[in-house]
Write an enzyme that holds these catalytic residues in place. Structure first.
Site, PDB file in Angstrom:
ATOM      1  N   GLY A  12      -7.110  -8.631  -1.473  1.00 21.64           N
ATOM      2  CA  GLY A  12      -8.469  -9.104  -1.163  1.00 21.64           C
ATOM      3  C   GLY A  12      -9.498  -8.247  -1.874  1.00 21.64           C
ATOM      4  NE  ARG A  59      -4.275 -12.646  -0.576  1.00 24.66           N
ATOM      5  CZ  ARG A  59      -4.660 -11.493  -0.012  1.00 24.66           C
ATOM      6  NH1 ARG A  59      -3.825 -10.480   0.054  1.00 24.66           N
ATOM      7  NH2 ARG A  59      -5.867 -11.358   0.490  1.00 24.66           N
ATOM      8  CG  ASP A 111      -0.174  -2.683   3.994  1.00 20.70           C
ATOM      9  OD1 ASP A 111      -0.203  -1.612   4.635  1.00 20.70           O
ATOM     10  OD2 ASP A 111       0.790  -3.466   3.952  1.00 20.70           O
ATOM     11  CB  THR A 162      -8.738  -3.024   1.929  1.00 20.87           C
ATOM     12  OG1 THR A 162      -8.843  -3.790   3.140  1.00 20.87           O
ATOM     13  CG2 THR A 162      -8.317  -1.619   2.314  1.00 20.87           C
ATOM     14  CG  ASP A 184      -9.128  -5.552   6.465  1.00 21.25           C
ATOM     15  OD1 ASP A 184     -10.212  -6.119   6.684  1.00 21.25           O
ATOM     16  OD2 ASP A 184      -8.114  -6.157   6.092  1.00 21.25           O
ATOM     17  CG  ASP A 187      -5.861  -2.097   6.900  1.00 19.59           C
ATOM     18  OD1 ASP A 187      -6.259  -1.715   5.783  1.00 19.59           O
ATOM     19  OD2 ASP A 187      -5.271  -3.168   7.069  1.00 19.59           O
ATOM     20  NE  ARG A 207      -5.217  -7.416   6.199  1.00 20.05           N
ATOM     21  CZ  ARG A 207      -4.289  -6.615   5.700  1.00 20.05           C
ATOM     22  NH1 ARG A 207      -3.125  -7.122   5.342  1.00 20.05           N
ATOM     23  NH2 ARG A 207      -4.518  -5.327   5.548  1.00 20.05           N
TER      24      ARG A 207
END
Lengths: 325, 325, 325, 325
Positions: A14, A75, A106, A129, A131, A133, A175
């Site tokens: 992303g 992707r 990730d 990212t 996120d 994370d 996510r």
């Protein structure tokens, strides 16, 4: 140690604001050290398909302030196969590439880890990212911009919620991680936050709405999308059922969270790790993500960056509870 | 002509950025002319329920830049009944109110028109709605801010669309009017626009996608919600079916379009008509909406402001076609 | 330990975005622990003059997103005298105040330290200044917002610099600290940064301009105001003299850097330390600033927070050099 | 009428947000009508120096949202000479150019008018300047963005002015025109406005400050720079002298007013006149500026567009007086 002369650079997964600032930093730093840079479009997919082209200092002029990624991202199913990775490797060799900088999250680093175990190609990664994370960095590139985009949107929603005495369920990205919801929930003065890490506890939300201050004219509930975008609609349905007298609305913020000019902190983070990436390849690093921990550059093996789960600061949930009093 | 000594002021219907600037202008202008102002909370509903309170110059300090409406707004079923309107009138008389300034849209003015035919209470209206769908003014208060909010969001979506080579279907507000979609479609470089006025012509969209430039890496289709919020999902479904190779996404911008700091033009418009509203009541106007046409204050009877349909400038559609080449 | 029942709260020194978020957090947390809050307007000056008033949860509704400080701020000459401090103490006692939360910077904490040495009144401080120049916290409240405001402005300046092939000398705030200039210089892609910590080295700048890439169409030099606002004009004069063929302009960003909606990070920081401040007073802390170091709440005695000088990260200067290549 | 096959396009004078949207519209519309476009860099200067290059639909992809001008702009002394204009004409002929689209302001059109009287080369102009001082169009490209930039800055200044009870003298751009100051003064709730058209009447300002509401905690005075940038400092000096008890500050907004993403209205305006420019050249127009008056495309001979002075709406000054009560 043989000196590296040419590196490849790509973004994958992303997109996130600040990726361009990282691209700029890698290209300029390589130039500073007399290393050639080959840009690879569309991540692993473009690597396989041979979308490689030379970059120089001018290729990255005036992009530090642009959202998205000039290298594009995609992707790749092919890269998950041994055959795909072989094709990718052949392209890299064909172009004389001796090291790679991968910007992504990730999935990107999982791919890089496998690739690095099969072929003798040093790869370092930069955490890109929204996120936040990834284990091994306090913040990921894009997170700070995304949370500012969210609170800007929620401030606008608060205006209309206040005017109409409404309850809004606002769904944000993230996510399997509630980190966007958590900080933006605090920052937008949300009455409650629902995140995957606490099992999206609906009962706690209902209690909060039941027992909260009655004189508040508007209420915001911040929901992390989790694995299941659009889940806010179901929460909205349950709230409406239980509190029919509330004027309840649902808002899914969606893809605006991925775009926009990167914030100052994201540009600085991207610039710092971008410089460090090139220096790391020169120093022989491989299979590591380069992040910033406690304001210092930190190296984390790809397998740790991906596998470890980022923990939620329990204090943050407590703060939401106290401040929505 | 008896000089008016006290007026009531309220906002009604959907909130719009700039309503506070209009409130400020009415209150300050009334003070300038030594007229008292009574604020009425929550529109007609609050009028019936007696939510009236005195306002002075300080009540409106530092609100010109705030979104929403400090007077709050609501829809009122009661006011649609003769009994409701009688209760409202009683409240106005009880507070000595001799004239009203109503800020809102179509529904607000329809209510005002009926009320004005039943009771001897002068009412003038200010066009406050993001939809720009009122006859009798070039622009409504809130429209300019809303279209800037939309393009800011679509610029962000464009960043991620470009990075991923995606097609985005973006739904914007505008009930039965495509005016938000039309200007924001041009301004965000949309490849196509779908609006109620042209029957949401899906075939034209499909043709455009079929025959448009193939080398564009991202595409935006702007859709007006029409009477049917969420309709973009169905359009997205059809596009995905017909163009399975496109990476198609749907984004409903939703309530962020109602909030935010008003734009300069919205503040100026609101200030100008706010001043004019008080002067109009002093001059004996009633049952009229006060807008700006060709940069001059214009008065339009409520029934014309509501009934006439705002026409779409056909050139605008042509422009989208030309520029997305 | 006697339980604290009533606290005073004020902002002092230069205002900073996020102060309102801190005020909200302190008031709401106090309520959570059943502690009364007395707001004090205009810092020490208002304390002396008796500008005290009770605050409750509603006093701080909907302020988390507002710039400035609803408690206002001022500098106080009186408080620098023993007599002034006695008058201030009398006011606190008169209102039954048993502890204080001071939001501000260096001057604020110096005053608090002296006051705390003379009277038995626990005071804790929250770091509120855009300059980020306090020891004992990674970031001060307002810094993140200010640097985003700066890069937003410099991005605009870059647009016009690029169009006209110009060199801009941009002066940013930061008294004796170059921290604003440093991060915003990196983030706006500045060609050079001049900060007090490196003695505003003009020769290095001249070298950079002399030997930098010749094909760059625009150049930005970021200058920290230091003790001497407007110093950029002199630098501009010298650059024009030495490089008469450059189209050189000077822009002093000025007071826009103090205002605006706080960023997400500033709101979260303010909320966290605001909660901690009330808990700290309950736990018996006094004479300490409450910051966040390495993502954890940290307590620093006032005298350390003020006296220690925040060091410049030398790597940051290196990064500017590399990236402006 | 011989059909035009190839046109030249350039921007000139001060840059303005929305120029890129106009460039895009011209290029895309030309393509639509099968006309080739030659871009000319740096206005008349580049025309003389031969900075010409072919443009196609892709050259203008993804620029509608960018500030500045991708064609760059410059002022040209050479073009003021007959020799310079002859060199320019030779370049155009050499490249087979049969018509020109000039985007700029007063100086640009004066040059075009003289050029058009000497050579047989049709030129049409698009009004691109933030000053809004051209006769023949309700708004110029860039004005709407600039006034939004100004109020965004002044809102920030208001935050800090409110916190410190300060009076700010804010200087905005606008050469000999007060149109930026006028609308932004209303929109930012300024207490007074000083513009060249009213001779910068300092006495009126002093009266207003003398007799205005005393309980206002902050005051903004908006000053147009006029021919004399920095004049606000002198006004500030006089205010300080006469009102020593006010905490008076001066802020020169400067070049940030030229940059930034164009507003929705500026993009729509630029797109509409850009389409019209190409169609006008096809229809045989020359020596005319293409603007929008009362929402319709309007043609104005260059000499009228430049010579006529835009009049100040006296109502606007009255509104400032009423609303700052």
């Amino acid at each position: 140690m043989t000196q590296i002369k040419k590196i490849g650079l790509f973004t994958s997964g992303g997109d996130a604001p600040g990726m361009n600032a990282a691209i700029r930093a890698v290209v300029r730093t390589a130039k500073y050290y007399n290393i050639e840079v080959v840009g690879i479009r569309r991540g692993y997919e473009g690597m396989i398909n041979g979308e490689l082209f030379p970059m120089d200092g001018k290729s990255v002029a005036n992009i530090i302030q642009r959202g998205g990624t000039i290298l594009k991202t995609a992707r790749s199913e092919q890269f998950k196969t041994a055959e795909g990775r072989r094709l990718a490797y052949d392209q890299l060799i064909k172009h004389g590439i001796q090291g790679l900088v991968a910007i992504g999250g990730d999935g990107t680093f999982t791919g890089a880890r496998i690739f690095g175990s099969e072929y003798d190609m040093p790869v370092v990664g930069l955490p890109g990212t929204i996120d936040n994370d990834l284990y091994g960095t306090d913040f990921t590139i894009g997170y700070d911009t995304a949370i500012n985009t969210v609170i800007d949107a929620v401030d606008k929603i608060r205006d209309t919620a206040e005017s109409h005495d409404r309850l809004f369920i606002v769904e944000v990205m993230g996510r399997d991680s509630g980190l966007i919801a958590l900080r933006t929930g605090i920052a937008s003065g949300a009455e409650a936050i629902i995140i995957p890490e606490t099992n999206r506890d609906i009962n706690a939300l209902m209690d909060r709405l039941e027992n909260g201050r009655k004189d508040k004219s508007s209420k915001i509930v911040m929901v992390a999308e989790g694995e299941d975008p659009g889940g806010a609609f179901e929460i909205g349905r349950q709230v409406k059922e239980k509190f029919p007298n509330y004027d309840t609305r649902v808002s899914i913020l969606g893809h605006i969270q991925r775009g926009g000019k990167p914030s100052c902190m994201d540009r600085v983070l991207a610039s710092r790790v971008g410089v460090a990436a090139v220096e790391a390849l020169r120093d022989g690093h491989r299979n590591e993500m380069i992040g910033i921990v406690h304001n210092e550059i930190a190296f984390t093996p790809f397998e740790h960056a991906c596998k470890h789960h980022v923990e939620i600061n329990a204090n943050f949930l407590k703060i939401v509870e106290i401040l929505s009093i």
